[in-house]
Design a protein around this motif. Structure first.
Motif, PDB file in Angstrom:
ATOM      1  N   GLY A 263      -0.726 163.597 -16.143  1.00 47.90           N
ATOM      2  CA  GLY A 263       0.396 163.022 -16.861  1.00 47.90           C
ATOM      3  C   GLY A 263       0.384 163.366 -18.337  1.00 47.90           C
ATOM      4  N   TYR A 264       0.613 162.377 -19.164  1.00 45.05           N
ATOM      5  CA  TYR A 264       0.708 162.597 -20.603  1.00 45.05           C
ATOM      6  C   TYR A 264      -0.644 162.863 -21.251  1.00 45.05           C
ATOM      7  CZ  TYR A 264       5.572 161.357 -20.249  1.00 45.05           C
ATOM      8  OH  TYR A 264       6.894 161.356 -19.913  1.00 45.05           O
ATOM      9  N   SER A 265      -1.725 162.665 -20.525  1.00 45.52           N
ATOM     10  CA  SER A 265      -3.041 163.037 -21.053  1.00 45.52           C
ATOM     11  C   SER A 265      -3.145 164.542 -21.227  1.00 45.52           C
ATOM     12  CB  SER A 265      -4.152 162.556 -20.110  1.00 45.52           C
ATOM     13  OG  SER A 265      -4.129 161.147 -19.993  1.00 45.52           O
ATOM     14  N   ARG A 266      -2.309 165.299 -20.530  1.00 49.15           N
ATOM     15  CA  ARG A 266      -2.335 166.753 -20.676  1.00 49.15           C
ATOM     16  C   ARG A 266      -0.969 167.269 -21.158  1.00 49.15           C
ATOM     17  NH1 ARG A 266      -0.735 169.688 -15.896  1.00 49.15           N
ATOM     18  NH2 ARG A 266      -0.058 168.303 -14.249  1.00 49.15           N
ATOM     19  N   PHE A 267      -0.315 166.457 -21.962  1.00 49.20           N
ATOM     20  CA  PHE A 267       0.974 166.858 -22.508  1.00 49.20           C
ATOM     21  C   PHE A 267       0.832 168.173 -23.279  1.00 49.20           C
ATOM     22  CE2 PHE A 267       4.254 166.480 -25.940  1.00 49.20           C
ATOM     23  CZ  PHE A 267       5.351 166.622 -25.106  1.00 49.20           C
ATOM     24  N   ARG A 269       0.001 170.964 -21.887  1.00 48.65           N
ATOM     25  CA  ARG A 269      -0.856 171.865 -21.123  1.00 48.65           C
ATOM     26  C   ARG A 269      -0.128 172.315 -19.853  1.00 48.65           C
ATOM     27  NH1 ARG A 269      -6.712 171.409 -21.942  1.00 48.65           N
ATOM     28  NH2 ARG A 269      -7.186 169.963 -23.632  1.00 48.65           N
ATOM     29  N   TYR A 270      -0.853 173.043 -19.037  1.00 46.67           N
ATOM     30  CA  TYR A 270      -0.332 173.542 -17.769  1.00 46.67           C
ATOM     31  C   TYR A 270       0.188 172.390 -16.916  1.00 46.67           C
ATOM     32  CZ  TYR A 270      -0.550 175.722 -13.108  1.00 46.67           C
ATOM     33  OH  TYR A 270      -0.267 176.186 -11.851  1.00 46.67           O
ATOM     34  N   GLY A 271       1.457 172.486 -16.484  1.00 45.95           N
ATOM     35  CA  GLY A 271       2.025 171.448 -15.631  1.00 45.95           C
ATOM     36  C   GLY A 271       2.353 170.163 -16.366  1.00 45.95           C
ATOM     37  N   SER A 272       2.553 170.240 -17.672  1.00 45.42           N
ATOM     38  CA  SER A 272       2.809 169.049 -18.478  1.00 45.42           C
ATOM     39  C   SER A 272       4.085 168.336 -18.049  1.00 45.42           C
ATOM     40  CB  SER A 272       2.929 169.454 -19.957  1.00 45.42           C
ATOM     41  OG  SER A 272       3.477 168.404 -20.726  1.00 45.42           O
ATOM     42  N   PRO A 273       4.097 166.995 -18.130  1.00 44.72           N
ATOM     43  CA  PRO A 273       5.355 166.275 -17.906  1.00 44.72           C
ATOM     44  C   PRO A 273       6.285 166.446 -19.096  1.00 44.72           C
ATOM     45  CG  PRO A 273       3.677 164.750 -18.647  1.00 44.72           C
ATOM     46  CD  PRO A 273       2.988 166.073 -18.456  1.00 44.72           C
ATOM     47  N   LYS A 274       7.536 166.074 -18.897  1.00 46.73           N
ATOM     48  CA  LYS A 274       8.487 166.045 -19.998  1.00 46.73           C
ATOM     49  C   LYS A 274       8.389 164.689 -20.699  1.00 46.73           C
ATOM     50  CE  LYS A 274      11.556 169.148 -17.475  1.00 46.73           C
ATOM     51  NZ  LYS A 274      12.923 169.402 -16.987  1.00 46.73           N
ATOM     52  N   ALA A 443     -18.222 173.106  -8.847  1.00 44.56           N
ATOM     53  CA  ALA A 443     -17.239 173.294  -9.919  1.00 44.56           C
ATOM     54  C   ALA A 443     -17.356 174.703 -10.476  1.00 44.56           C
ATOM     55  CB  ALA A 443     -17.460 172.254 -11.012  1.00 44.56           C
ATOM     56  N   TYR A 444     -17.007 175.689  -9.654  1.00 40.71           N
ATOM     57  CA  TYR A 444     -17.136 177.092 -10.040  1.00 40.71           C
ATOM     58  C   TYR A 444     -16.246 177.437 -11.234  1.00 40.71           C
ATOM     59  CZ  TYR A 444     -12.696 177.524  -7.623  1.00 40.71           C
ATOM     60  OH  TYR A 444     -11.388 177.355  -7.246  1.00 40.71           O
ATOM     61  N   ASP A 445     -15.164 176.686 -11.429  1.00 41.49           N
ATOM     62  CA  ASP A 445     -14.209 176.985 -12.501  1.00 41.49           C
ATOM     63  C   ASP A 445     -14.195 175.905 -13.575  1.00 41.49           C
ATOM     64  OD1 ASP A 445     -13.168 175.035 -10.869  1.00 41.49           O
ATOM     65  OD2 ASP A 445     -11.139 175.840 -10.820  1.00 41.49           O
ATOM     66  N   LYS A 446     -15.304 175.232 -13.743  1.00 38.50           N
ATOM     67  CA  LYS A 446     -15.386 174.076 -14.642  1.00 38.50           C
ATOM     68  C   LYS A 446     -14.890 174.371 -16.047  1.00 38.50           C
ATOM     69  CE  LYS A 446     -19.585 172.822 -15.610  1.00 38.50           C
ATOM     70  NZ  LYS A 446     -19.898 173.044 -17.025  1.00 38.50           N
ATOM     71  N   ASP A 447     -15.318 175.489 -16.610  1.00 41.51           N
ATOM     72  CA  ASP A 447     -14.970 175.787 -18.003  1.00 41.51           C
ATOM     73  C   ASP A 447     -13.486 176.120 -18.157  1.00 41.51           C
ATOM     74  OD1 ASP A 447     -17.583 175.345 -18.766  1.00 41.51           O
ATOM     75  OD2 ASP A 447     -18.164 177.450 -18.572  1.00 41.51           O
ATOM     76  N   THR A 448     -12.968 176.980 -17.271  1.00 35.76           N
ATOM     77  CA  THR A 448     -11.549 177.323 -17.374  1.00 35.76           C
ATOM     78  C   THR A 448     -10.673 176.140 -16.998  1.00 35.76           C
ATOM     79  OG1 THR A 448     -11.630 178.235 -15.127  1.00 35.76           O
ATOM     80  CG2 THR A 448     -11.911 179.779 -16.955  1.00 35.76           C
ATOM     81  N   ARG A 453      -6.460 172.635 -17.669  1.00 41.02           N
ATOM     82  CA  ARG A 453      -5.977 171.340 -17.175  1.00 41.02           C
ATOM     83  C   ARG A 453      -6.480 170.175 -18.020  1.00 41.02           C
ATOM     84  NH1 ARG A 453      -3.995 172.089 -11.925  1.00 41.02           N
ATOM     85  NH2 ARG A 453      -3.210 169.985 -12.148  1.00 41.02           N
ATOM     86  N   GLY A 454      -7.725 170.268 -18.483  1.00 42.32           N
ATOM     87  CA  GLY A 454      -8.295 169.217 -19.314  1.00 42.32           C
ATOM     88  C   GLY A 454      -8.969 168.124 -18.496  1.00 42.32           C
ATOM     89  N   PHE A 455      -9.999 167.530 -19.068  1.00 42.86           N
ATOM     90  CA  PHE A 455     -10.671 166.370 -18.495  1.00 42.86           C
ATOM     91  C   PHE A 455     -10.453 165.179 -19.416  1.00 42.86           C
ATOM     92  CE2 PHE A 455     -13.704 169.742 -16.885  1.00 42.86           C
ATOM     93  CZ  PHE A 455     -13.233 169.710 -15.577  1.00 42.86           C
ATOM     94  N   HIS A 456     -10.293 163.995 -18.825  1.00 42.39           N
ATOM     95  CA  HIS A 456     -10.122 162.825 -19.677  1.00 42.39           C
ATOM     96  C   HIS A 456     -11.461 162.192 -20.037  1.00 42.39           C
ATOM     97  CE1 HIS A 456     -10.886 159.778 -16.541  1.00 42.39           C
ATOM     98  NE2 HIS A 456     -10.146 160.497 -15.737  1.00 42.39           N
TER      99      HIS A 456
END
Length: 548
Positions: A263-267, A269-274, A443-448, A453-456
């Motif tokens: 949701g807005y935690s990744r505003f 970023r990729y797939g961000s909400p409006k 978590a092979y793609d942890k860094d990317t 996408r971001g972690f909270h």
């Protein structure tokens, strides 16, 4: 906006630019920061020019809506040589979609091999699915703005002709085809308490593949004529309707606590909400603990007071010992070959933006090595995210040890027979930590993933299990039983205020039959108005938040 003292007469001011006031972003304009001592206005905040480099570094540009919209937050100072005031400029800017641009000559899809290194022009993302001919024709003759107006007209007509009667409860989901999870438990508990005799229950369940104009008309009618709406996932239609403030919208969010920002935690970023989104419409959202209230409030773009730590109702049945015993007995009666073996359950989240492009890169799994590693000791069950259409390509010769368990009715029931859980960023860990069993995080793609996408919260610090980033390391940890249980208790303490079977009762008593005491939700604010234009409400579900 929060202010807290930090000593020496100074305060730290924290502003959520996407949720500044009344569930809206900071309005367009240039803003000064002015403090008040009671009713006395103090001088505007100034700025230490020795930190001038931070004006640019701390400014942000949030790009979203298919790269058609940008929200800019820029810091600066006023044009005053002696006492420059600290300023914040906030602007939302749009551009038309325009014609599609062809890829340059020689452009190729992004290489799937992690070892590819030859520099080439590559496509940044897969092309979106093309709308059907019928939808394209429909949009041409009845554009989105017109459809939105017609939908709201229908809503208001239905509400006038058949107004809510104080006893209508709608159980609804746009991401499942039948009652399940938290919705099912609240429903069943209300029946157990004979509240179905007091209330009239109504139902609406559909997924994008089954939605059509007739079912949409029905959902609008049900929303207009219900007193309380219970949902458990993103409900995009809410963004398009001016829902009455008298309707109580309760989000029984299906996922527990995972890691990825949603949701807005990744505003931006990729797939961000409006900035205008269905999530902002909720009267209440439930969560498992006080610790998670700020996380959910930020993700949904609402105030913390609207996030109520009732606990997740589905935990009630998960902790029911008699039911659990029956689940285990039934499982082994249906799968007698699994007796005497350790069960490994693989439950990763999906990759991609949402349900439309959800996938998992099966090339990250070496089925031959996995089969050999299982030996006679393990049986390995695949339970892919329900958004993923493609089943794991398990070779037939390995099907006695490697098994696709997508058809099993309930993931939580599988957890009771699981000896080792393997996942990545999924909230499936939420209930599993109550069982004190080992978790491996592949978590092979942890860094990317963290960048895109971001972690909270810090993944390495909080994950309640051993993290591996290669498939060989995963197999080694499994074979050597190299697990880490040291962080499970801390995870439980932070995510569960209630480890009991009463979460459904708390939802019923606090939110359906009454209101939480001393909690203000702003349920009659103007944020319930529909979006003003077609750029504000997305047709895309925020399905990155959808976990098992």
């Amino acid at each position: 906006m929060n202010s807290r003292p930090i000593g020496d007469g100074r305060h730290r001011l924290e502003i959520n630019v996407t949720n500044f006031e009344s569930r809206r972003q900071v309005p367009n304009g240039t803003w000064r920061f002015v403090a008040y001592d009671g009713d006395t206005e103090l001088p505007p905040a100034d700025f230490d020019l020795r930190n001038a480099d931070r004006l640019d570094s701390d400014s942000r540009t949030f790009l979203y809506d298919g790269n058609r919209t940008v929200y800019v937050v820029q810091f600066g100072i006023s044009d005053d040589d002696e006492n420059p005031e600290f300023l914040m400029r906030a602007y939302q800017l749009f551009r038309p979609a325009g014609p599609k641009v062809k890829a340059p000559a020689g452009a190729k899809p992004a290489a799937s091999s992690p070892g590819a290194s030859t520099p080439k022009a590559v496509a940044a993302a897969p092309a979106p699915k093309k709308k059907s001919l019928g939808k394209r024709i429909g949009l041409k003759f009845i554009p989105q703005a017109r459809r939105r107006k017609l939908a709201n007209n229908l809503y208001h007509i239905a509400r006038r002709l058949n107004p809510p009667r104080g006893n209508r409860i709608l159980f609804a989901s746009e991401m499942r085809t039948a009652l399940g999870g938290n919705l099912l438990r609240v429903h069943d508990r209300m029946v157990e308490r004979e509240l179905d005799k007091k209330f009239s229950f109504r139902y609406s369940f559909r997924i994008p593949d089954t939605a059509n104009k007739w079912s949409t008309l029905r959902v609008i009618y049900l929303l207009a004529t219900s007193d309380i709406v219970l949902m458990d996932d993103y409900f995009g239609l809410l963004a398009k309707l001016g829902i009455s403030p008298d309707t109580k919208l309760i989000q029984l969010w299906h996922a527990g606590s995972g890691f990825k920002s949603v949701g807005y935690s990744r505003f931006g970023r990729y797939g961000s909400p409006k900035l205008t989104n269905a999530h902002r419409k909720y009267t209440y959202v439930i969560t498992g603990s006080e610790h998670l209230r700020s996380v959910y409030a930020e993700a949904f773009g609402i105030e913390e007071e609207a996030v109520i730590p009732t606990g997740l109702p589905r935990i009630d049945t998960f902790l029911d010992k008699e039911r659990t015993a029956k689940v285990v007995d039934d499982f082994y009666a249906q799968n007698p070959a699994f007796k005497g073996k350790k069960i490994v359950l693989f439950v990763p989240t999906f990759r991609g933006k949402s349900i439309g492009d959800a996938h998992y890169p099966y090339e990250r799994i070496d089925f031959e090595k996995l089969y050999e590693a299982c030996g006679d000791k393990y049986v390995f069950l695949f339970r892919m995210h329900h958004f993923i259409d493609q089943a794991p390509p398990i070779p037939a010769k390995y099907s006695d040890r490697l098994i696709d368990f997508a058809s099993y009715p309930d993931t939580n029931d599988l957890l009771h027979v699981t000896d080792v859980l393997i996942t990545d960023y999924s909230s499936v860990i939420y209930e599993y930590t109550l069982l004190d069993k080992p978790i491996l995080f592949y978590a092979y793609d942890k860094d990317t993933y963290s960048v895109i996408r971001g972690f909270h919260r810090d993944y390495d610090e909080v994950a309640p299990g051993k993290i591996v980033t290669t498939f060989d390391d995963l197999l080694k940890a499994l074979q050597e039983e190299d697990y880490d249980l040291s962080k499970i208790e801390t995870f439980r303490r932070e995510n569960f205020d209630h480890v009991d079977a009463n979460s459904a009762d708390r939802v019923i008593d606090w939110l359906i039959l009454g209101d939480p005491q001393d909690r203000k939700t702003g349920g009659k604010r103007d944020w319930l108005d529909p979006a003003a234009d077609d750029t504000a409400a997305s047709d895309e579900p925020l399905s990155d938040q959808s976990e098992v």
